[in-house]
Write a protein that holds these residues in place. Structure first.
Motif, mmCIF file in Angstrom:
data_model
loop_
_atom_site.group_PDB
_atom_site.id
_atom_site.type_symbol
_atom_site.label_atom_id
_atom_site.label_comp_id
_atom_site.label_asym_id
_atom_site.label_seq_id
_atom_site.Cartn_x
_atom_site.Cartn_y
_atom_site.Cartn_z
ATOM 1 N N THR A 73 -5.964 8.837 2.339
ATOM 2 C CA THR A 73 -5.509 7.332 1.940
ATOM 3 C C THR A 73 -5.133 6.920 0.699
ATOM 4 O OG1 THR A 73 -7.747 6.874 1.776
ATOM 5 C CG2 THR A 73 -6.986 6.498 3.863
ATOM 6 N N GLN A 74 -5.077 8.363 -0.071
ATOM 7 C CA GLN A 74 -4.496 8.413 -1.409
ATOM 8 C C GLN A 74 -3.083 9.102 -1.707
ATOM 9 O OE1 GLN A 74 -8.032 8.672 -4.616
ATOM 10 N NE2 GLN A 74 -8.027 10.692 -3.066
ATOM 11 N N HIS A 89 3.535 2.630 0.087
ATOM 12 C CA HIS A 89 2.389 1.656 0.003
ATOM 13 C C HIS A 89 2.450 0.695 1.445
ATOM 14 C CE1 HIS A 89 4.961 -1.039 -2.134
ATOM 15 N NE2 HIS A 89 4.369 -2.107 -1.801
ATOM 16 N N GLU A 90 3.616 0.210 1.634
ATOM 17 C CA GLU A 90 3.640 -0.609 2.877
ATOM 18 C C GLU A 90 3.645 0.064 3.978
ATOM 19 O OE1 GLU A 90 7.377 -3.424 1.090
ATOM 20 O OE2 GLU A 90 7.954 -1.620 2.222
ATOM 21 N N GLN A 93 -0.480 1.177 3.727
ATOM 22 C CA GLN A 93 -1.395 0.032 3.911
ATOM 23 C C GLN A 93 -1.506 -0.799 4.886
ATOM 24 O OE1 GLN A 93 -0.706 -2.117 -0.094
ATOM 25 N NE2 GLN A 93 -1.690 -0.503 -1.103
ATOM 26 N N ARG A 100 -4.399 3.852 -1.723
ATOM 27 C CA ARG A 100 -3.703 4.025 -2.852
ATOM 28 C C ARG A 100 -2.756 4.614 -3.078
ATOM 29 N NH1 ARG A 100 -8.486 2.637 -6.383
ATOM 30 N NH2 ARG A 100 -10.308 1.662 -5.046
ATOM 31 N N VAL A 101 -1.807 4.071 -3.868
ATOM 32 C CA VAL A 101 -0.475 4.833 -3.991
ATOM 33 C C VAL A 101 -0.264 4.698 -5.576
ATOM 34 C CG1 VAL A 101 1.780 4.936 -3.321
ATOM 35 C CG2 VAL A 101 0.373 4.153 -1.846
ATOM 36 N N TYR A 103 3.157 5.651 -7.761
ATOM 37 C CA TYR A 103 4.477 5.937 -7.666
ATOM 38 C C TYR A 103 4.986 6.664 -9.232
ATOM 39 C CZ TYR A 103 5.067 3.154 -3.598
ATOM 40 O OH TYR A 103 5.129 2.716 -2.514
ATOM 41 N N LEU A 118 5.650 -4.293 -7.115
ATOM 42 C CA LEU A 118 4.133 -4.176 -7.058
ATOM 43 C C LEU A 118 3.057 -5.059 -7.619
ATOM 44 C CD1 LEU A 118 4.429 -0.256 -7.331
ATOM 45 C CD2 LEU A 118 4.163 -1.386 -5.097
ATOM 46 N N ASN A 121 -0.349 -6.177 -6.619
ATOM 47 C CA ASN A 121 -1.054 -5.159 -5.727
ATOM 48 C C ASN A 121 -2.144 -4.127 -6.244
ATOM 49 O OD1 ASN A 121 -1.470 -2.972 -3.818
ATOM 50 N ND2 ASN A 121 0.169 -3.414 -2.663
ATOM 51 N N THR A 124 -1.809 -0.243 -6.297
ATOM 52 C CA THR A 124 -0.761 0.594 -6.556
ATOM 53 C C THR A 124 -0.620 0.650 -7.869
ATOM 54 O OG1 THR A 124 0.602 -1.334 -6.234
ATOM 55 C CG2 THR A 124 0.351 -0.117 -4.353
#
Length: 270
Positions: A73-74, A89-90, A93, A100-101, A103, A118, A121, A124
């Motif tokens: 999930t990372q 992330h879309e 999530q 968690r993202v 970029y 973002l 959020n 992110t």
């Protein structure tokens, strides 16, 4: 040329950008006429380039869902470009709201627009950095604050390595990133290739030449050369394949021939 509100100060609006050309292929609105002109020139040789980019994004979304479903999930998305519908992330999530993202991109337009998208959020972040300098990415405040490198991370290198020339030693950069990741981490990778291109290599080379003229050389690597990026990973089924062939959600025989241009794969860090 009038500078739109989303374009950061200091960028040269007369120079094409790979990120904005990609945005144009995907039907986005964050590109300039100079980007559209370069894209149209490339499409004179390869009319199906938008199909290639769409297949690339579709693979990325499937791979991100795969990662979350197996408990990763990372996400560290390097060369993330300008946000378009169905960002990492879309997708992540939507499966796990706590994903968690981070970029990463070196294009100021991509970074500026990502920050705007973002905003609000807290799971992110965006880093202005270059794949060729992995340590700067790994040591950035955004990565250290948001990602726990002691737990599995999905590293995305989607449509970015083919812009790194051999002189910049992309294999070493990818290996340095790999060595910083915990066991159970994933490498999600796509790369341009002449293999399975639906036009002769000489014709496809014309599109490659367009990128060279805008000072963003496109390096077409073979299946074997792309496979080298997965050293230290175990390729998950179905291995290194064409984009539509990686865990398809629809009949592969209905895909556009251009969708098969390029290699994609997901590797598991042992």
């Amino acid at each position: 040329m009038e500078r739109p509100a989303w374009a950061p100060q200091g960028i040269d609006l007369s120079v094409p950008s790979v990120s904005r050309i990609y945005d144009y292929y995907l039907g986005g609105s964050h590109n300039f006429e100079v980007d559209r002109e370069a894209a149209r020139k490339a499409m004179e040789f390869m009319p199906g380039l938008p199909k290639v980019m769409q297949a690339n994004r579709a693979f990325m979304r499937r791979a991100v869902r795969y990662a979350v479903e197996r408990g990763v999930t990372q996400f560290l998305d390097i060369g993330s470009g300008i946000p378009t519908f169905g960002n990492v992330h879309e997708v992540a999530q939507s499966v796990d709201p706590d994903a968690r993202v981070v970029y990463v991109d070196h294009d100021p337009v991509a970074v500026a627009h990502s920050k705007a998208v973002l905003e609000g959020n807290d799971l992110t972040a965006v880093v202005a950095a270059d794949l060729r300098k992995p340590r700067e990415i790994l040591d950035s405040p955004e990565v250290t604050a948001l990602l726990d490198l002691g737990r599995p991370v999905a590293l995305l290198l989607v449509a970015v390595l083919h812009f790194i020339e051999e002189a910049d030693d992309p294999y070493t950069a990818v290996a340095e990133l790999r060595d910083a990741l915990a066991p159970g981490s994933l490498l999600i990778l796509t790369h341009a290739s002449y293999e399975r291109m639906p036009v002769p290599q000489e014709q496809a080379g014309g599109a490659v030449g367009v990128y060279r003229t805008i000072r963003n050389p496109l390096v077409m690597r073979s299946h074997e050369e792309v496979a080298r990026f997965f050293e230290g990973y175990e390729l998950v089924e179905p291995g290194l394949v064409a984009m539509p062939e990686w865990r398809p959600e629809a009949p592969v025989d209905q895909e556009d021939p251009y969708a098969f241009a390029g290699c994609v794969g997901v590797g598991l860090r042992a």
